[in-house]
Design a protein around this motif. Structure first.
Motif, PDB file in Angstrom:
ATOM      1  N   VAL A   1     -29.674  -9.017  19.195  1.00  0.00           N
ATOM      2  CA  VAL A   1     -29.581  -9.925  18.052  1.00  0.00           C
ATOM      3  C   VAL A   1     -29.251  -9.178  16.765  1.00  0.00           C
ATOM      4  O   VAL A   1     -28.478  -9.666  15.930  1.00  0.00           O
ATOM      5  CB  VAL A   1     -30.906 -10.702  17.888  1.00  0.00           C
ATOM      6  N   SER A   2     -29.812  -7.989  16.580  1.00  0.00           N
ATOM      7  CA  SER A   2     -29.678  -7.267  15.317  1.00  0.00           C
ATOM      8  C   SER A   2     -28.380  -6.475  15.214  1.00  0.00           C
ATOM      9  O   SER A   2     -27.826  -6.340  14.115  1.00  0.00           O
ATOM     10  CB  SER A   2     -30.864  -6.307  15.136  1.00  0.00           C
ATOM     11  N   LEU A   3     -27.896  -5.936  16.333  1.00  0.00           N
ATOM     12  CA  LEU A   3     -26.713  -5.072  16.293  1.00  0.00           C
ATOM     13  C   LEU A   3     -25.480  -5.771  15.723  1.00  0.00           C
ATOM     14  O   LEU A   3     -24.779  -5.183  14.880  1.00  0.00           O
ATOM     15  CB  LEU A   3     -26.422  -4.517  17.687  1.00  0.00           C
ATOM     16  N   PRO A   4     -25.159  -7.010  16.126  1.00  0.00           N
ATOM     17  CA  PRO A   4     -23.983  -7.663  15.521  1.00  0.00           C
ATOM     18  C   PRO A   4     -24.120  -7.837  14.012  1.00  0.00           C
ATOM     19  O   PRO A   4     -23.144  -7.661  13.277  1.00  0.00           O
ATOM     20  CB  PRO A   4     -23.934  -9.018  16.234  1.00  0.00           C
ATOM     21  N   LEU A   5     -25.317  -8.165  13.533  1.00  0.00           N
ATOM     22  CA  LEU A   5     -25.514  -8.348  12.096  1.00  0.00           C
ATOM     23  C   LEU A   5     -25.290  -7.039  11.342  1.00  0.00           C
ATOM     24  O   LEU A   5     -24.578  -7.002  10.328  1.00  0.00           O
ATOM     25  CB  LEU A   5     -26.925  -8.872  11.835  1.00  0.00           C
ATOM     26  N   ALA A   6     -25.896  -5.958  11.842  1.00  0.00           N
ATOM     27  CA  ALA A   6     -25.728  -4.661  11.186  1.00  0.00           C
ATOM     28  C   ALA A   6     -24.271  -4.209  11.215  1.00  0.00           C
ATOM     29  O   ALA A   6     -23.746  -3.687  10.224  1.00  0.00           O
ATOM     30  CB  ALA A   6     -26.622  -3.621  11.872  1.00  0.00           C
ATOM     31  N   THR A   7     -23.614  -4.412  12.332  1.00  0.00           N
ATOM     32  CA  THR A   7     -22.218  -3.974  12.477  1.00  0.00           C
ATOM     33  C   THR A   7     -21.297  -4.729  11.533  1.00  0.00           C
ATOM     34  O   THR A   7     -20.428  -4.134  10.879  1.00  0.00           O
ATOM     35  CB  THR A   7     -21.755  -4.167  13.928  1.00  0.00           C
ATOM     36  N   LEU A   8     -21.472  -6.035  11.429  1.00  0.00           N
ATOM     37  CA  LEU A   8     -20.607  -6.830  10.557  1.00  0.00           C
ATOM     38  C   LEU A   8     -20.804  -6.459   9.091  1.00  0.00           C
ATOM     39  O   LEU A   8     -19.840  -6.407   8.320  1.00  0.00           O
ATOM     40  CB  LEU A   8     -20.885  -8.315  10.770  1.00  0.00           C
ATOM     41  N   VAL A   9     -22.048  -6.186   8.693  1.00  0.00           N
ATOM     42  CA  VAL A   9     -22.299  -5.757   7.313  1.00  0.00           C
ATOM     43  C   VAL A   9     -21.614  -4.423   7.027  1.00  0.00           C
ATOM     44  O   VAL A   9     -20.965  -4.246   5.984  1.00  0.00           O
ATOM     45  CB  VAL A   9     -23.818  -5.648   7.059  1.00  0.00           C
ATOM     46  N   LEU A  10     -21.724  -3.483   7.957  1.00  0.00           N
ATOM     47  CA  LEU A  10     -21.135  -2.159   7.770  1.00  0.00           C
ATOM     48  C   LEU A  10     -19.609  -2.200   7.856  1.00  0.00           C
ATOM     49  O   LEU A  10     -18.925  -1.457   7.146  1.00  0.00           O
ATOM     50  CB  LEU A  10     -21.698  -1.195   8.813  1.00  0.00           C
ATOM     51  N   MET A  11     -19.081  -3.066   8.713  1.00  0.00           N
ATOM     52  CA  MET A  11     -17.625  -3.158   8.846  1.00  0.00           C
ATOM     53  C   MET A  11     -16.983  -3.662   7.568  1.00  0.00           C
ATOM     54  O   MET A  11     -15.878  -3.242   7.207  1.00  0.00           O
ATOM     55  CB  MET A  11     -17.259  -4.065  10.021  1.00  0.00           C
ATOM     56  N   SER A  12     -17.649  -4.580   6.872  1.00  0.00           N
ATOM     57  CA  SER A  12     -17.082  -5.108   5.630  1.00  0.00           C
ATOM     58  C   SER A  12     -16.939  -4.008   4.575  1.00  0.00           C
ATOM     59  O   SER A  12     -15.994  -4.022   3.780  1.00  0.00           O
ATOM     60  CB  SER A  12     -17.963  -6.240   5.101  1.00  0.00           C
ATOM     61  N   SER A  13     -17.871  -3.053   4.556  1.00  0.00           N
ATOM     62  CA  SER A  13     -17.786  -1.936   3.614  1.00  0.00           C
ATOM     63  C   SER A  13     -16.823  -0.863   4.104  1.00  0.00           C
ATOM     64  O   SER A  13     -16.065  -0.283   3.316  1.00  0.00           O
ATOM     65  CB  SER A  13     -19.169  -1.327   3.391  1.00  0.00           C
ATOM     66  N   ALA A  14     -16.851  -0.591   5.413  1.00  0.00           N
ATOM     67  CA  ALA A  14     -15.958   0.433   5.954  1.00  0.00           C
ATOM     68  C   ALA A  14     -14.491   0.035   5.809  1.00  0.00           C
ATOM     69  O   ALA A  14     -13.622   0.902   5.642  1.00  0.00           O
ATOM     70  CB  ALA A  14     -16.293   0.688   7.425  1.00  0.00           C
ATOM     71  N   ALA A  15     -14.213  -1.264   5.860  1.00  0.00           N
ATOM     72  CA  ALA A  15     -12.823  -1.721   5.743  1.00  0.00           C
ATOM     73  C   ALA A  15     -12.249  -1.465   4.355  1.00  0.00           C
ATOM     74  O   ALA A  15     -11.019  -1.410   4.185  1.00  0.00           O
ATOM     75  CB  ALA A  15     -12.745  -3.211   6.069  1.00  0.00           C
ATOM     76  N   MET A  16     -13.117  -1.303   3.347  1.00  0.00           N
ATOM     77  CA  MET A  16     -12.649  -1.072   1.980  1.00  0.00           C
ATOM     78  C   MET A  16     -12.459   0.402   1.654  1.00  0.00           C
ATOM     79  O   MET A  16     -12.033   0.751   0.554  1.00  0.00           O
ATOM     80  CB  MET A  16     -13.632  -1.706   0.990  1.00  0.00           C
ATOM     81  N   LEU A  17     -12.806   1.299   2.594  1.00  0.00           N
ATOM     82  CA  LEU A  17     -12.651   2.729   2.348  1.00  0.00           C
ATOM     83  C   LEU A  17     -11.179   3.130   2.418  1.00  0.00           C
ATOM     84  O   LEU A  17     -10.398   2.570   3.194  1.00  0.00           O
ATOM     85  CB  LEU A  17     -13.464   3.526   3.367  1.00  0.00           C
ATOM     86  N   ASP A  18     -10.827   4.123   1.644  1.00  0.00           N
ATOM     87  CA  ASP A  18      -9.459   4.645   1.644  1.00  0.00           C
ATOM     88  C   ASP A  18      -9.188   5.323   2.991  1.00  0.00           C
ATOM     89  O   ASP A  18      -9.919   6.250   3.378  1.00  0.00           O
ATOM     90  CB  ASP A  18      -9.298   5.642   0.505  1.00  0.00           C
ATOM     91  N   PRO A  19      -8.149   4.908   3.721  1.00  0.00           N
ATOM     92  CA  PRO A  19      -7.878   5.524   5.030  1.00  0.00           C
ATOM     93  C   PRO A  19      -7.480   6.991   4.956  1.00  0.00           C
ATOM     94  O   PRO A  19      -7.480   7.688   5.974  1.00  0.00           O
ATOM     95  CB  PRO A  19      -6.724   4.664   5.584  1.00  0.00           C
ATOM     96  N   SER A  20      -7.152   7.470   3.767  1.00  0.00           N
ATOM     97  CA  SER A  20      -6.757   8.880   3.629  1.00  0.00           C
ATOM     98  C   SER A  20      -7.944   9.803   3.393  1.00  0.00           C
ATOM     99  O   SER A  20      -7.760  11.019   3.243  1.00  0.00           O
ATOM    100  CB  SER A  20      -5.760   9.030   2.471  1.00  0.00           C
TER     101      SER A  20
END
Length: 260
Positions: A136-155
């Motif tokens: 139950v908790s893993l999808p919630l944590a992953t989605l929160v972290l993915m939203s921030s990781a997607a904004m990081l500079d790929p370089s």
């Protein structure tokens, strides 16, 4: 129109916070019942810490929640960073798989896990609780972290490598500081989800691993004791302290960044 919107907003706040206020007020009720208030007392707080069974369930819930939140956050960080750099086919399918437990009814997941653990002869206890709460908790944590990781500079990885960073140094000195607010949010969300979980705990708890929500739910049959209100008041206070601490930390970080 503004008056209607303001009235609805006030009604929502009253609906949300009146039950919380009632728990706190009745935790000091000398009558020992929720039907009437007969004066102020601290007896129920003293009784709370003398209730060995209740404190044991609190410790069990805390241990399970800490383990679940930590594992979910660590896995979520790895998945989020991996998905932010992945450009191949099937990315949408992977996202759907990680979010699937949020769609499937939790009671179905609980029955399925109980069947699996029974088939492989795994005894019910802390381990099964953590595994169940992770679903139950893993999808919630992953989605929160993915939203921030997607904004990081790929370089960022290339820039860190050019500066002499190893992959581990890139993670600890570049990625982790940038993801720190999301990591804290993911951990707290996972902790709260696990600590308050009752469906998975109903199926996956064993002898000696009863959680606090199950203890409170079972007390409904014989009547809730005033000690439960005292425990609720303390948990509300602890939550408020954590929220304020996180808020103050984030505000200081914003002020430091703005000055620099």
């Amino acid at each position: 129109m503004d008056r209607i919107v303001n009235g609805i907003a006030r009604g929502v706040f009253v609906f949300l916070y009146v039950p919380i206020a009632a728990v706190i007020i009745y935790s000091f009720n000398a009558a020992g019942t929720s039907t009437r208030f007969e004066g102020f007392t601290l007896q129920w707080y003293a009784d709370l810490f003398q209730d060995g069974a209740l404190m044991q369930t609190l410790r069990t819930s805390a241990v399970v929640a800490v383990l679940t939140a930590t594992v979910a956050t660590v896995i979520g960080i790895m998945f989020a960073l991996g998905m932010s750099r992945y450009r191949g086919a099937g990315k949408g399918g992977l996202l759907a798989l990680i979010a699937l437990p949020l769609i499937v009814p939790e009671i179905v997941l609980g029955v399925a896990l109980l069947s699996v653990f029974s088939a492989v002869k795994v005894p019910l206890g802390i381990t099964t609780l953590v595994l169940g709460h992770l679903i139950v908790s893993l999808p919630l944590a992953t989605l929160v972290l993915m939203s921030s990781a997607a904004m990081l500079d790929p370089s960022l990885p290339e820039a860190a490598t050019d500066l002499g960073c190893t992959p581990w140094q890139t993670f600890t000195r570049v990625y982790l500081p940038l993801l720190r607010p999301a990591v804290v949010a993911a951990w707290l969300l996972s902790f709260t989800t696990s600590f308050s979980n009752i469906v998975m705990s109903t199926f996956l708890s064993g002898v000696g691993s009863t959680t606090l929500p199950l203890k409170i739910y079972s007390s409904l049959k014989t009547g809730l004791t005033p000690s439960i209100n005292a425990l609720g008041a303390l948990l509300i206070l602890l939550t408020l302290v954590i929220v304020l601490a996180v808020g103050v930390t984030q505000m200081r970080r914003i002020l430091v960044d703005s000055r620099s």
